[in-house]
Design a protein around this motif. Sequence first.
Motif, PDB file in Angstrom:
ATOM      1  N   LEU A 177      -3.359  50.752  32.159  1.00 59.76           N
ATOM      2  CA  LEU A 177      -3.633  51.123  33.546  1.00 59.76           C
ATOM      3  C   LEU A 177      -4.840  52.039  33.625  1.00 59.76           C
ATOM      4  O   LEU A 177      -5.252  52.648  32.638  1.00 59.76           O
ATOM      5  N   ARG A 178      -5.396  52.139  34.827  1.00 62.74           N
ATOM      6  CA  ARG A 178      -6.537  53.024  35.060  1.00 62.74           C
ATOM      7  C   ARG A 178      -6.152  54.103  36.063  1.00 62.74           C
ATOM      8  O   ARG A 178      -5.318  53.869  36.946  1.00 62.74           O
ATOM      9  N   PRO A 179      -6.753  55.270  35.972  1.00 65.20           N
ATOM     10  CA  PRO A 179      -6.445  56.327  36.946  1.00 65.20           C
ATOM     11  C   PRO A 179      -6.840  55.913  38.358  1.00 65.20           C
ATOM     12  O   PRO A 179      -7.759  55.118  38.566  1.00 65.20           O
ATOM     13  N   SER A 180      -6.124  56.462  39.325  1.00 66.47           N
ATOM     14  CA  SER A 180      -6.492  56.237  40.715  1.00 66.47           C
ATOM     15  C   SER A 180      -7.804  56.955  41.022  1.00 66.47           C
ATOM     16  O   SER A 180      -8.216  57.883  40.318  1.00 66.47           O
ATOM     17  N   LEU A 181      -8.433  56.532  42.089  1.00 66.11           N
ATOM     18  CA  LEU A 181      -9.657  57.191  42.517  1.00 66.11           C
ATOM     19  C   LEU A 181      -9.332  58.594  43.023  1.00 66.11           C
ATOM     20  O   LEU A 181      -8.226  58.880  43.472  1.00 66.11           O
ATOM     21  N   GLU A 182     -10.300  59.476  42.938  1.00 61.69           N
ATOM     22  CA  GLU A 182     -10.106  60.846  43.398  1.00 61.69           C
ATOM     23  C   GLU A 182      -9.871  60.854  44.908  1.00 61.69           C
ATOM     24  O   GLU A 182     -10.533  60.153  45.674  1.00 61.69           O
ATOM     25  N   ALA A 183      -8.877  61.660  45.332  1.00 66.25           N
ATOM     26  CA  ALA A 183      -8.530  61.723  46.745  1.00 66.25           C
ATOM     27  C   ALA A 183      -9.623  62.435  47.538  1.00 66.25           C
ATOM     28  O   ALA A 183     -10.274  63.361  47.036  1.00 66.25           O
ATOM     29  N   ASP A 184      -9.811  62.036  48.785  1.00 63.80           N
ATOM     30  CA  ASP A 184     -10.740  62.761  49.652  1.00 63.80           C
ATOM     31  C   ASP A 184     -10.092  64.072  50.076  1.00 63.80           C
ATOM     32  O   ASP A 184      -8.885  64.289  49.900  1.00 63.80           O
ATOM     33  N   LYS A 185     -10.866  64.978  50.674  1.00 65.77           N
ATOM     34  CA  LYS A 185     -10.383  66.316  50.972  1.00 65.77           C
ATOM     35  C   LYS A 185      -9.231  66.314  51.979  1.00 65.77           C
ATOM     36  O   LYS A 185      -8.293  67.097  51.867  1.00 65.77           O
ATOM     37  N   ARG A 186      -9.284  65.431  52.942  1.00 65.67           N
ATOM     38  CA  ARG A 186      -8.210  65.364  53.938  1.00 65.67           C
ATOM     39  C   ARG A 186      -6.888  64.986  53.256  1.00 65.67           C
ATOM     40  O   ARG A 186      -5.854  65.618  53.485  1.00 65.67           O
ATOM     41  N   THR A 187      -6.935  63.952  52.426  1.00 59.41           N
ATOM     42  CA  THR A 187      -5.727  63.517  51.718  1.00 59.41           C
ATOM     43  C   THR A 187      -5.240  64.596  50.768  1.00 59.41           C
ATOM     44  O   THR A 187      -4.035  64.854  50.652  1.00 59.41           O
ATOM     45  N   LEU A 188      -6.187  65.233  50.075  1.00 61.88           N
ATOM     46  CA  LEU A 188      -5.823  66.265  49.106  1.00 61.88           C
ATOM     47  C   LEU A 188      -5.082  67.423  49.781  1.00 61.88           C
ATOM     48  O   LEU A 188      -4.058  67.895  49.277  1.00 61.88           O
ATOM     49  N   LEU A 189      -5.561  67.872  50.935  1.00 66.18           N
ATOM     50  CA  LEU A 189      -4.907  68.983  51.618  1.00 66.18           C
ATOM     51  C   LEU A 189      -3.524  68.583  52.114  1.00 66.18           C
ATOM     52  O   LEU A 189      -2.578  69.381  52.048  1.00 66.18           O
ATOM     53  N   ARG A 190      -3.376  67.372  52.604  1.00 63.42           N
ATOM     54  CA  ARG A 190      -2.053  66.922  53.057  1.00 63.42           C
ATOM     55  C   ARG A 190      -1.074  66.877  51.887  1.00 63.42           C
ATOM     56  O   ARG A 190       0.065  67.351  51.990  1.00 63.42           O
ATOM     57  N   ARG A 191      -1.500  66.320  50.761  1.00 63.98           N
ATOM     58  CA  ARG A 191      -0.613  66.268  49.596  1.00 63.98           C
ATOM     59  C   ARG A 191      -0.228  67.671  49.149  1.00 63.98           C
ATOM     60  O   ARG A 191       0.949  67.953  48.861  1.00 63.98           O
ATOM     61  N   LEU A 192      -1.196  68.539  49.074  1.00 66.52           N
ATOM     62  CA  LEU A 192      -0.950  69.895  48.593  1.00 66.52           C
ATOM     63  C   LEU A 192       0.001  70.649  49.517  1.00 66.52           C
ATOM     64  O   LEU A 192       0.937  71.319  49.073  1.00 66.52           O
ATOM     65  N   THR A 193      -0.219  70.543  50.821  1.00 60.72           N
ATOM     66  CA  THR A 193       0.608  71.283  51.767  1.00 60.72           C
ATOM     67  C   THR A 193       2.025  70.724  51.825  1.00 60.72           C
ATOM     68  O   THR A 193       3.001  71.479  51.887  1.00 60.72           O
ATOM     69  N   PHE A 194       2.153  69.408  51.814  1.00 60.29           N
ATOM     70  CA  PHE A 194       3.493  68.821  51.753  1.00 60.29           C
ATOM     71  C   PHE A 194       4.216  69.260  50.481  1.00 60.29           C
ATOM     72  O   PHE A 194       5.414  69.561  50.500  1.00 60.29           O
ATOM     73  N   ASP A 195       3.496  69.287  49.365  1.00 60.61           N
ATOM     74  CA  ASP A 195       4.106  69.632  48.086  1.00 60.61           C
ATOM     75  C   ASP A 195       4.597  71.072  48.069  1.00 60.61           C
ATOM     76  O   ASP A 195       5.719  71.362  47.642  1.00 60.61           O
ATOM     77  N   LEU A 196       3.790  72.005  48.549  1.00 65.28           N
ATOM     78  CA  LEU A 196       4.113  73.426  48.455  1.00 65.28           C
ATOM     79  C   LEU A 196       4.911  73.941  49.644  1.00 65.28           C
ATOM     80  O   LEU A 196       5.677  74.899  49.494  1.00 65.28           O
ATOM     81  N   HIS A 197       4.739  73.356  50.818  1.00 65.42           N
ATOM     82  CA  HIS A 197       5.439  73.844  52.007  1.00 65.42           C
ATOM     83  C   HIS A 197       6.418  72.838  52.601  1.00 65.42           C
ATOM     84  O   HIS A 197       7.248  73.197  53.432  1.00 65.42           O
ATOM     85  N   GLY A 198       6.289  71.574  52.242  1.00 63.22           N
ATOM     86  CA  GLY A 198       7.144  70.564  52.837  1.00 63.22           C
ATOM     87  C   GLY A 198       6.755  70.175  54.240  1.00 63.22           C
ATOM     88  O   GLY A 198       7.506  69.468  54.921  1.00 63.22           O
ATOM     89  N   LEU A 199       5.602  70.617  54.697  1.00 60.61           N
ATOM     90  CA  LEU A 199       5.107  70.337  56.046  1.00 60.61           C
ATOM     91  C   LEU A 199       3.650  69.901  55.970  1.00 60.61           C
ATOM     92  O   LEU A 199       2.944  70.224  55.007  1.00 60.61           O
ATOM     93  N   PRO A 200       3.152  69.185  56.976  1.00 65.96           N
ATOM     94  CA  PRO A 200       1.741  68.818  56.978  1.00 65.96           C
ATOM     95  C   PRO A 200       0.880  70.024  57.336  1.00 65.96           C
ATOM     96  O   PRO A 200       1.363  70.999  57.933  1.00 65.96           O
ATOM     97  N   PRO A 201      -0.388  70.005  56.985  1.00 74.09           N
ATOM     98  CA  PRO A 201      -1.277  71.092  57.404  1.00 74.09           C
ATOM     99  C   PRO A 201      -1.483  71.057  58.912  1.00 74.09           C
ATOM    100  O   PRO A 201      -1.373  70.005  59.557  1.00 74.09           O
ATOM    101  N   THR A 202      -1.782  72.211  59.503  1.00 75.09           N
ATOM    102  CA  THR A 202      -2.087  72.257  60.931  1.00 75.09           C
ATOM    103  C   THR A 202      -3.486  71.681  61.162  1.00 75.09           C
ATOM    104  O   THR A 202      -4.301  71.626  60.231  1.00 75.09           O
ATOM    105  N   PRO A 203      -3.788  71.245  62.377  1.00 74.69           N
ATOM    106  CA  PRO A 203      -5.144  70.748  62.647  1.00 74.69           C
ATOM    107  C   PRO A 203      -6.214  71.780  62.303  1.00 74.69           C
ATOM    108  O   PRO A 203      -7.270  71.424  61.758  1.00 74.69           O
ATOM    109  N   GLY A 204      -5.954  73.061  62.591  1.00 75.07           N
ATOM    110  CA  GLY A 204      -6.936  74.086  62.281  1.00 75.07           C
ATOM    111  C   GLY A 204      -7.151  74.246  60.788  1.00 75.07           C
ATOM    112  O   GLY A 204      -8.290  74.424  60.321  1.00 75.07           O
TER     113      GLY A 204
END
Length: 393
Positions: A177-204
Amino acid sequence: MAPSSLWSNHPRALVAGVLLAAVVGGYLFLTRPGATAEPSYSRDIQPVLASKCYTCHGPDASKREAGLRLDVRDSLFVVLESGTPAVSLDHPEESELLLRITSTDPDYQMPPPDAPKPLEPGEVEALTRWVAAGVPWENHWAFEPLADPPVPDAPRSRWARTPVDSFILAELDRQGLRPSLEADKRTLLRRLTFDLHGLPPTPGELVNFLADEAPDAYERVVDRLLASPRYGERWARHWLDVAHYGETHGYDKDKRRENAWPYRDYVIDAFNHDLPYGRFVEDQIAGDVLHPNDPSSTVALGFLAAGPWDFVGHVEVRDDTKDKRIVRNLDRDDMVSSTMATFASVTVQCARCHDHKFDPITQADYYSLQAVFAGVERADRPYDADPELHALR
């Protein structure tokens, strides 16, 4: 000031021992069929022997056939009734064990042809490789000393930025298998915030992160999310699941536990204040003994009382009856099982009735552990959140 209350172990029944068998998970790469690597005893061999051989060649001496015991390594080299050793390290091909499992003679073959669980070809192959390798034997994985595994070479070093990445890349290569492509910043922040807080990031938060071109933008977002009390609330949920925490007793009279919440808040605070894991373990098993001057260590004992509790059996059933003894035994079983499953990654409840086939736990081990908790009762326990009042009282 009156003390607060905690649903925990009774103050007159202190746990006089601490179980500190913490386990840290590692990486496990399974051998594919047809591989010639040395088999792992605990992963490839012991489960086969336990499920298909221990009935006649296990720890129960009353059922043991031909004087052969397969759950103890030294017993593999004894001379059997046939006059041959079960395993010969000098001449592995002459080992009685291998001759029996590869035989097609119904009078000689093991397990017998009418056995409910015959050996599969892959299991025969694994046992053959195991004997050829000198019957390597390791302790149950939960009791192996922690060790740093060698970091695999990562030829695509631009992708593998950390040692963890190197392990992931090595396994991807092995699977083709090959690694997935690097996530864009919007996707990265959503993944990170869901992972650490369990909620999506706010629009701000999303707008600010997309506009932040600084090289440490990601690191600062991680620090911000970890510093939030939402982090502890999110990750405490996982630990509370492990502790089978409940705010009611369960069973047929499912009464509310008005004072269960201090333990919940202790776990949240432990995550938010980065409490060392060793102290986290000590607090929950015997905090009032090991750290008597810290009120939070008393609160942490809620771990022992977090699970279901039979109100009818403990309160309404008359003392000095068989039913009362059964209820108390089941209650101590819950404490022992929860403690060992949580802190040692080992199931022990099967040993309540017999020596455990898959984990190295005997009945003697089990009831020795249960004796540690024999004097513990679940009840509302007064405590003082203020350290000065706690020390005075």
